[in-house]
Design an enzyme around this catalytic site. Structure first.
Site, PDB file in Angstrom:
ATOM      1  N   SER A  79     -25.684  32.764  16.690  1.00  0.00           N
ATOM      2  CA  SER A  79     -26.724  31.844  16.210  1.00  0.00           C
ATOM      3  C   SER A  79     -27.617  31.420  17.365  1.00  0.00           C
ATOM      4  O   SER A  79     -27.139  30.821  18.343  1.00  0.00           O
ATOM      5  CB  SER A  79     -26.083  30.598  15.595  1.00  0.00           C
ATOM      6  OG  SER A  79     -27.060  29.602  15.429  1.00  0.00           O
ATOM      7  N   HIS A 131     -28.424  35.338  13.867  1.00  0.00           N
ATOM      8  CA  HIS A 131     -28.476  34.241  12.896  1.00  0.00           C
ATOM      9  C   HIS A 131     -29.554  33.244  13.320  1.00  0.00           C
ATOM     10  O   HIS A 131     -29.523  32.728  14.439  1.00  0.00           O
ATOM     11  CB  HIS A 131     -27.094  33.577  12.847  1.00  0.00           C
ATOM     12  CG  HIS A 131     -26.941  32.509  11.830  1.00  0.00           C
ATOM     13  ND1 HIS A 131     -26.641  32.764  10.509  1.00  0.00           N
ATOM     14  CD2 HIS A 131     -27.026  31.162  11.924  1.00  0.00           C
ATOM     15  CE1 HIS A 131     -26.539  31.632   9.838  1.00  0.00           C
ATOM     16  NE2 HIS A 131     -26.771  30.635  10.686  1.00  0.00           N
ATOM     17  N   ASP A 171     -31.350  29.737  12.447  1.00  0.00           N
ATOM     18  CA  ASP A 171     -31.225  28.495  11.686  1.00  0.00           C
ATOM     19  C   ASP A 171     -32.579  27.817  11.540  1.00  0.00           C
ATOM     20  O   ASP A 171     -33.161  27.351  12.516  1.00  0.00           O
ATOM     21  CB  ASP A 171     -30.256  27.549  12.404  1.00  0.00           C
ATOM     22  CG  ASP A 171     -28.819  28.013  12.305  1.00  0.00           C
ATOM     23  OD1 ASP A 171     -28.351  28.226  11.174  1.00  0.00           O
ATOM     24  OD2 ASP A 171     -28.178  28.185  13.357  1.00  0.00           O
ATOM     25  N   MET A 223     -34.515  24.703  10.116  1.00  0.00           N
ATOM     26  CA  MET A 223     -34.250  23.315   9.682  1.00  0.00           C
ATOM     27  C   MET A 223     -35.565  22.556   9.586  1.00  0.00           C
ATOM     28  O   MET A 223     -36.426  22.683  10.468  1.00  0.00           O
ATOM     29  CB  MET A 223     -33.334  22.610  10.683  1.00  0.00           C
ATOM     30  CG  MET A 223     -32.026  23.337  10.950  1.00  0.00           C
ATOM     31  SD  MET A 223     -30.964  22.352  12.005  1.00  0.00           S
ATOM     32  CE  MET A 223     -29.623  23.494  12.319  1.00  0.00           C
ATOM     33  N   HIS A 281     -30.946  31.542   7.982  1.00  0.00           N
ATOM     34  CA  HIS A 281     -30.215  30.502   7.251  1.00  0.00           C
ATOM     35  C   HIS A 281     -31.175  29.326   7.056  1.00  0.00           C
ATOM     36  O   HIS A 281     -31.456  28.590   8.001  1.00  0.00           O
ATOM     37  CB  HIS A 281     -28.980  30.097   8.088  1.00  0.00           C
ATOM     38  CG  HIS A 281     -28.198  28.958   7.535  1.00  0.00           C
ATOM     39  ND1 HIS A 281     -27.245  28.286   8.270  1.00  0.00           N
ATOM     40  CD2 HIS A 281     -28.197  28.372   6.304  1.00  0.00           C
ATOM     41  CE1 HIS A 281     -26.707  27.335   7.520  1.00  0.00           C
ATOM     42  NE2 HIS A 281     -27.276  27.360   6.340  1.00  0.00           N
ATOM     43  N   MET A 340     -32.084  25.880   6.078  1.00  0.00           N
ATOM     44  CA  MET A 340     -31.608  24.526   5.766  1.00  0.00           C
ATOM     45  C   MET A 340     -32.848  23.675   5.529  1.00  0.00           C
ATOM     46  O   MET A 340     -33.234  22.834   6.340  1.00  0.00           O
ATOM     47  CB  MET A 340     -30.760  23.996   6.935  1.00  0.00           C
ATOM     48  CG  MET A 340     -29.389  24.657   6.983  1.00  0.00           C
ATOM     49  SD  MET A 340     -28.577  24.469   8.563  1.00  0.00           S
ATOM     50  CE  MET A 340     -29.304  25.847   9.437  1.00  0.00           C
ATOM     51  N   MET A 353     -20.258  26.786   4.627  1.00  0.00           N
ATOM     52  CA  MET A 353     -20.444  26.000   5.850  1.00  0.00           C
ATOM     53  C   MET A 353     -19.107  25.392   6.259  1.00  0.00           C
ATOM     54  O   MET A 353     -18.428  24.755   5.440  1.00  0.00           O
ATOM     55  CB  MET A 353     -21.472  24.880   5.633  1.00  0.00           C
ATOM     56  CG  MET A 353     -22.911  25.321   5.469  1.00  0.00           C
ATOM     57  SD  MET A 353     -23.556  26.300   6.841  1.00  0.00           S
ATOM     58  CE  MET A 353     -23.431  25.144   8.222  1.00  0.00           C
ATOM     59  N   ASP A 412     -19.895  29.625   8.847  1.00  0.00           N
ATOM     60  CA  ASP A 412     -20.863  29.150   9.843  1.00  0.00           C
ATOM     61  C   ASP A 412     -20.527  27.718  10.242  1.00  0.00           C
ATOM     62  O   ASP A 412     -20.521  26.828   9.384  1.00  0.00           O
ATOM     63  CB  ASP A 412     -22.275  29.226   9.227  1.00  0.00           C
ATOM     64  CG  ASP A 412     -23.369  28.814  10.200  1.00  0.00           C
ATOM     65  OD1 ASP A 412     -23.081  28.663  11.399  1.00  0.00           O
ATOM     66  OD2 ASP A 412     -24.520  28.651   9.739  1.00  0.00           O
TER      67      ASP A 412
END
Ligand SMILES: O=C(CO)[C@H](O)[C@H](O)COP(=O)(O)O
Ligand SMILES: [Fe+2]
Length: 227
Positions: free
Chosen positions: A7, A30, A32, A34, A63, A65, A134, A172
């Site tokens: 990540s 990965h 993330d 956000m 991913h 979020m 998660m 994750d």
């Protein structure tokens, strides 16, 4: 066989291209995303994913979020992501969204926060290429692995086997050399690791060490033997 996805949340954001190539042996990178609404943190968006997809050969596992993934997820496919994960807690129409991600040419994946059970979503599993469980509350890297998620991983693997699906099961949060075997034994086969990879002196060696542990466990795990 295990897949190890470092990540970049734990990487140096000023040197993303270099950091991406520091883990050349990784299966996926990965990413993330956000938005400071779905989670209390803000990272990056479509333009950076677009640049990163040009800077590395490793496919991107995004991913999301974020709120309103129904609107944004297709843009991450267009930006070059090979896999796009949306949170079921945020999606207005998860089946339509999974179908749209697939139709645009990426793998469709759905994530569950720690307090979200898998059982209500059993009938959705055939619509997905991956399910993400998660193992920390989403929002930050470097948190401690939540052991209380192991039964959910186990139950999800049972559902995947029951329906004879090829679905990947990703974990994750807090995945490290000391927790990866527990996840693999419970039924996970795709492992995201941020601080355990980018916090190591040699990130590529950390990926190899995680893979060795996960593969060793999967080789003798009951769920994989019956597969
Ligand atoms: O989605 C995430 C946090 O919301 C990250 O992917 C995850 O936390 C990775 O970091 P670490 O391995 O250090 O826990
Ligand atoms: Fe993540």
């Amino acid at each position: 066989m295990a897949q190890i996805n470092p990540s970049i949340l734990s990487a140096d954001f000023a040197r993303l291209a270099e950091e991406a190539t520091a883990v050349e042996g990784a299966d996926w990178l990965h990413v993330d995303v956000m938005d400071n609404h779905f989670v209390p943190n803000l990272t990056l968006g479509v333009p950076i994913v677009e640049s990163l997809s040009r800077a590395t050969e490793t496919p991107l596992d995004c991913h999301l979020m974020i709120e309103d993934p129904d609107r944004w997820a297709p843009q991450y496919v267009e930006a070059g992501a090979g896999s796009v994960t949306f949170h079921v807690e945020a999606a207005a129409a998860p089946v339509r969204l999974a179908r749209e991600i697939r139709a645009k040419g990426a793998r469709a994946s759905m994530a569950l926060k720690p307090a979200t059970p898998i059982e209500p979503y059993e009938d959705l599993l055939p619509e997905l290429d991956m399910l993400l469980i998660m193992t920390v509350e989403p929002g930050f890297g470097g948190q401690a692995f939540l052991d209380i998620m192991l039964p959910k991983i186990r139950r999800t693997r049972e559902l995947i086997s029951k329906h004879g699906l090829e679905l990947w099961l990703q974990v994750d949060g807090g995945v490290s050399e000391s927790t990866i075997e527990r996840c693999a034994e419970a039924g996970a086969d795709v492992f995201v690791a941020g601080s355990a990879v980018y916090g190591a002196n040699d990130p590529a060696e950390a990926v190899r060490a995680l893979r060795t542990k996960a593969d060793g466990t999967i080789a003798s795990a009951a769920w994989a033997c019956n597969h």
